[in-house]
Design an enzyme around this catalytic site. Sequence first.
Site, PDB file in Angstrom:
ATOM      1  N   LYS A  85       0.845  -1.191   0.000  1.00  0.00           N
ATOM      2  CA  LYS A  85       0.000   0.000   0.000  1.00  0.00           C
ATOM      3  C   LYS A  85       0.877   1.236   0.000  1.00  0.00           C
ATOM      4  O   LYS A  85       1.721   1.414   0.886  1.00  0.00           O
ATOM      5  CB  LYS A  85      -0.876   0.016   1.267  1.00  0.00           C
ATOM      6  CG  LYS A  85      -2.277  -0.513   1.044  1.00  0.00           C
ATOM      7  CD  LYS A  85      -3.039  -0.498   2.330  1.00  0.00           C
ATOM      8  CE  LYS A  85      -4.402   0.105   2.154  1.00  0.00           C
ATOM      9  NZ  LYS A  85      -5.207   0.003   3.388  1.00  0.00           N
TER      10      LYS A  85
HETATM   11  O1  G3P Z   1      -7.930   0.443   5.058  1.00  0.00           O
HETATM   12  C1  G3P Z   1      -8.224   1.693   4.570  1.00  0.00           C
HETATM   13  C2  G3P Z   1      -9.562   2.244   4.983  1.00  0.00           C
HETATM   14  O2  G3P Z   1     -10.574   1.313   4.730  1.00  0.00           O
HETATM   15  C3  G3P Z   1      -9.624   2.835   6.361  1.00  0.00           C
HETATM   16  O3  G3P Z   1     -10.902   3.133   6.767  1.00  0.00           O
HETATM   17  O4  G3P Z   1     -12.361   3.369   8.716  1.00  0.00           O
HETATM   18  O5  G3P Z   1     -10.019   4.208   8.870  1.00  0.00           O
HETATM   19  O6  G3P Z   1     -11.698   5.384   7.457  1.00  0.00           O
HETATM   20  P1  G3P Z   1     -11.251   4.090   8.022  1.00  0.00           P
END
Ligand code: G3P
Length: 217
Positions: A85
């Site tokens: 990533k």
């Molecule tokens: O993994 C990346 C993303 O899905 C993170 O989500 O919940 O931290 O906004 P969030």
Amino acid sequence: MALLFLDSADLDEIREAASWGVVDGVTTNPTLMMRAGTADLKANTLEIVRIVQGPVSAEVVSTDAEGMIEEAREILSWSEHVFVKIPCTVEGLKAMREISSWPNGRINATLIFSPAQAYLAAKAGATYASVFVGRMDDAGLEGMAVVRQTRDIFDNYGFSCSLLAASIRHTGHVVDALLAGADIITVPFKVLRTMIRSPFTDVGLERFLADWKKVAG
Ligand code: G3P
């Protein structure tokens, strides 16, 4: 077929979700690693790969292209299932351009908040472009609009980059992402649990079983 990933670094959760038979892969990030209580990215990532036998994303923490490339070389060497990533920044684009020229250059471009960023990530050779829907909604924007616009852009020009809907907060996001043509949706375990639940199913099942008991004793 839209792929369904679990957005988690928690091994218990991942084992449970994988046992349901509908999880194709896993995405992690440094925050999810922190919540899972481990700093051993390699061991955790490889255990996830062992469980899901599918794509597993592990994130770099460098902010300069050189550092990202160095980390990516290491991360991608762990398993053919591992994706690296890379944040969608200027330095990230430089790193993506280089990494995508490697035979094992599997890239998940992360922290995407606009169709323009997704377009640049695809141009730089990313395999996945992760659009953070929920964080945009949290800020009063319409996150799903970015998914829809990115879908159109990728389709208009035949980009092979897969559109990944990330930062999913609820089942409505999953349905909207599917309708918008996302190739992959990554969901936290609590959203996956909500997706399968319906009180109508519970009530309906209860009645079927009660009626069967009446007739079959
Ligand atoms: O993994 C990346 C993303 O899905 C993170 O989500 O919940 O931290 O906004 P969030």
